[in-house]
Structure formats: structure tokens, C-alpha cells
Design an enzyme around this catalytic site. Structure first.
Site, short mmCIF file in Angstrom:
data_model
loop_
_atom_site.label_atom_id
_atom_site.label_comp_id
_atom_site.label_asym_id
_atom_site.label_seq_id
_atom_site.Cartn_x
_atom_site.Cartn_y
_atom_site.Cartn_z
CB SER A 148 2.69 -23.87 -28.67
OG SER A 148 1.54 -24.03 -30.55
CE1 TYR A 161 0.78 -26.91 -24.90
CE2 TYR A 161 0.34 -25.66 -26.47
CZ TYR A 161 1.36 -26.84 -25.93
OH TYR A 161 2.18 -27.52 -26.67
#
Length: 258
Positions: A148, A161
């Protein structure tokens, strides 16, 4: 297969290859799986329940594609090993599963932090270890980890995350370094703001509008726009691309725009 490729477009074909895409019942995982199938691969869909995978599996088969499903929870290593053993040879692994804990760092308990790291990062290592021996034996393999843009552009409220995605980017480089001489390539795909089913409410909100303005393209990406990156990195055309993170974010990470 690679030896039979005669034209440049053929080098983007995946005929004769088997690809596993984790977390492919919906969202970006589904779009990548569909793209690989349309490029000729036999696709193994993955999720935590047969019920959620069934309509996707039916859609691929109705379109004339070869497809099967693997069902296991990423935290259950025994089930993972059992399903993977039954799946047979896998040429392409796209690890797309990514849970998220949207809380400030001081609210995330150490146990919750460790669990998310396990599901999002450690599970990728476990999967690679299961597919790697066969790839080495066949002298051909594609390992693609979905990271990401938060791996390098952190945002508040996603500590575990962000850490997991940063770890996946680092793991990609290590895999490329260790396995490059075996016929295996290891790369990552780093998505930006995609209007998946999960993100539709966010995209329609005031915060989503700020993210849209943050993007030089001035829009959220459509989910299908991730598929080209996946097909390319999985294909013979990318045979000398190794250790790379392919960013698909409309220019967000290239800009100082706020």
C-alpha cells in the site's frame, strides 16, 4: 508457455500457469484474479468461506476460464498447509489479504498489533515457503505481494497496518535478492485510493473528497485498474523485473500536494 511465445503480445499471456490470489472474493483481489484468468491462467480464488467464493467461481467458469477455490483463514497455518497441498503446483502467488485496525496507536493493544502483523505479514512468509520449493524445481515463479502507499506515506490511525505493509515491501526486496537466480521474481504492487466495495462510503465522504483532491489525477481509481499491474508482473514480459514495487496511485506518492 514461455518457450512458445512468438509475438510481443504473447509475452503478456499466462496460458498454462496456475495463479493463487489470496483475498479474492471481492475488491482488488477479485479484479486481479479476473485479469489473470482473462490472460489465460488457471486461477485459484481464496477466501474464508465457500459461500462468498461460489458466485465468483461461477462467474469465471461461465466465462470459460479454469478456476478453483481454496478456503482457509490466514491465521490457521494447518488449514493453509492442507489446502495448499491439495491445490497442486502454483506458478503465481499474489498475496492480497490485508486486514486493518483503524485506531490510534495508543489504543491498539500489543496482542491486537501482533495479530494483524501475523495475518497481513507473517502469513505472506508462510505462503511463500509453501509455494517456493515447486517454483524452484520448475525454475519459474512469480511472487507478488500487495502492499500500500501507506508503506512509505503513513497516515494517522493505522499503525499496525502501516507496519505490516512496510514489512511486505521489505520482504519483497529480500525475496528478490535470495531467489533471483532460481527463476523466481518477487515484486510488490502498491495501490493508492481505490473505490472498492469497502471504500465506497469513504470515497463519498468529506474525507474521501480530500483524498480525491490529494491525487494528481483528481479521482479515485476504479477497482479494475489494478488488474493490469498484476497481469504484467505475473507475465513473461516482466521476466527481468525483480525486487520492484509498482505503485498504482494516480501520482499521489509522487506529489507534495496536500
Amino acid at each position: 508457455m514461455t518457450s512458445a511465445l512468438s509475438t510481443f503480445p504473447d509475452r503478456f499471456r499466462l496460458d498454462g500457469r496456475t495463479a493463487l490470489v489470496t483475498g479474492s472474493a471481492r475488491g482488488l483481489g477479485w479484479e486481479m484474479a479476473k485479469g489473470l484468468a482473462e490472460a489465460g491462467a488457471r486461477v485459484l480464488l481464496h477466501g474464508r468461506s465457500h459461500e462468498r467464493l461460489a458466485p465468483r467461481l461461477a462467474a469465471l467458469k461461465a466465462a470459460g476460464h479454469a478456476a478453483d477455490a481454496l478456503v482457509f483463514d490466514m491465521s490457521d497455518r494447518a488449514a493453509m498447509a492442507s489446502e495448499m497441498a491439495a491445490a497442486g503446483a502454483i506458478d503465481i502467488l499474489i498475496h492480497n489479504v490485508g486486514e486493518r485496525d483503524r485506531r490510534p496507536i495508543h489504543e491498539i493493544e500489543p496482542e491486537a498489533f501482533a495479530r494483524l502483523i501475523d495475518v497481513d505479514l507473517v502469513a505472506a512468509h508462510a505462503l511463500v515457503r509453501l509455494v517456493m520449493p515447486g517454483m524452484i524445481e520448475r525454475r519459474w515463479g512469480r511472487l507478488i505481494l500487495v502492499t500500500s502507499i501507506v508503506a512509505s506515506l503513513a497516515s494517522p490511525g493505522s499503525a499496525s497496518y502501516t507496519a505490516a505493509k512496510g514489512g511486505l515491501a521489505a520482504l519483497t526486496r529480500e525475496l528478490a535478492t535470495e531467489l533471483g537466480a532460481t527463476g523466481i521474481t518477487a515484486n510488490a504492487i502498491s495501490p493508492g485510493f481505490f473505490a472498492t466495495e469497502t471504500n465506497v462510503p469513504l470515497a463519498a465522504s468529506a474525507a474521501g473528497e480530500r483524498l480525491r483532491q490529494r491525487c494528481p489525477a483528481k479521482r479515485w481509481a476504479e477497482p479494475w485498474e489494478i488488474a493490469g499491474a498484476a497481469v504484467y508482473l505475473a507475465s513473461p514480459a516482466a521476466a527481468f523485473v525483480n525486487g520492484h514495487t509498482l505503485i498504482v496511485d494516480g501520482g499521489v506518492s509522487a506529489s507534495y500536494l496536500a
